[in-house]
Motif scaffolding. Structure first.
Motif, mmCIF file in Angstrom:
data_model
loop_
_atom_site.group_PDB
_atom_site.id
_atom_site.type_symbol
_atom_site.label_atom_id
_atom_site.label_comp_id
_atom_site.label_asym_id
_atom_site.label_seq_id
_atom_site.Cartn_x
_atom_site.Cartn_y
_atom_site.Cartn_z
ATOM 1 N N GLU A 1 0.819 -1.217 0.000
ATOM 2 C CA GLU A 1 0.000 0.000 0.000
ATOM 3 C C GLU A 1 0.852 1.267 0.000
ATOM 4 O O GLU A 1 0.494 2.268 -0.621
ATOM 5 C CB GLU A 1 -0.963 0.008 1.183
ATOM 6 N N TRP B 1 1.562 2.352 -3.552
ATOM 7 C CA TRP B 1 0.468 2.660 -4.460
ATOM 8 C C TRP B 1 0.560 4.034 -5.105
ATOM 9 O O TRP B 1 0.339 4.145 -6.318
ATOM 10 C CB TRP B 1 -0.875 2.491 -3.765
ATOM 11 N N SER C 1 0.596 4.037 -9.062
ATOM 12 C CA SER C 1 -0.566 4.570 -9.779
ATOM 13 C C SER C 1 -0.187 5.755 -10.656
ATOM 14 O O SER C 1 -0.740 5.931 -11.743
ATOM 15 C CB SER C 1 -1.684 4.950 -8.807
#
Length: 127
Positions: free
Chosen positions: A86, A89, A93
């Motif tokens: 996480e 991310w 992204s």
């Protein structure tokens, strides 16, 4: 069949016997890439920084093949601790906002203890 071998200059490539990427018939296969800054061989402690370094190395290899991160169709993330995913991310992204590739995350031990993430990618060179 056209085939181009691409190196990042990593000493591991020569020691182990692989290329950072192989471009063949319009496809680019990028080897698992860790977070080293290959100019200095420094590995940051932070997993997100490691991911950013790995993506920079991947982007450079793709560029040498005539592709970019926007051409990636598949990506695999290998983390030593899945709980760290996480934290990566935002970096991931941003890198793949356009490509939106098929993706897999795997938890596994990597070659050296300081390595927290390894990223492998496949891209299709646009005509």
């Amino acid at each position: 069949m056209t085939r181009k071998l691409i190196s990042s200059g990593s000493p591991f490539e020569a020691q182990i016997g692989y290329s950072r990427a192989v471009a063949v018939d319009g496809w680019v296969f990028v080897s698992g890439t860790t977070g080293y800054d290959y100019a200095t061989m420094v590995m940051p402690e932070d997993v997100a920084e490691q991911a950013a370094n790995a993506l920079a190395t991947i982007a450079k290899a793709l560029g040498e093949a005539g592709a970019s991160l926007d051409d990636v169709v598949q990506v695999k993330y290998i983390l030593t601790d899945g709980n760290d995913f996480e934290a990566c991310w935002p970096v991931l992204s941003k890198a793949f906002a356009t490509a939106m590739p098929a993706a897999t995350m795997i938890e596994a031990r990597l070659m050296n203890p300081e390595m927290k993430i390894e990223i492998e990618a496949v891209a299709k060179i646009r005509a």
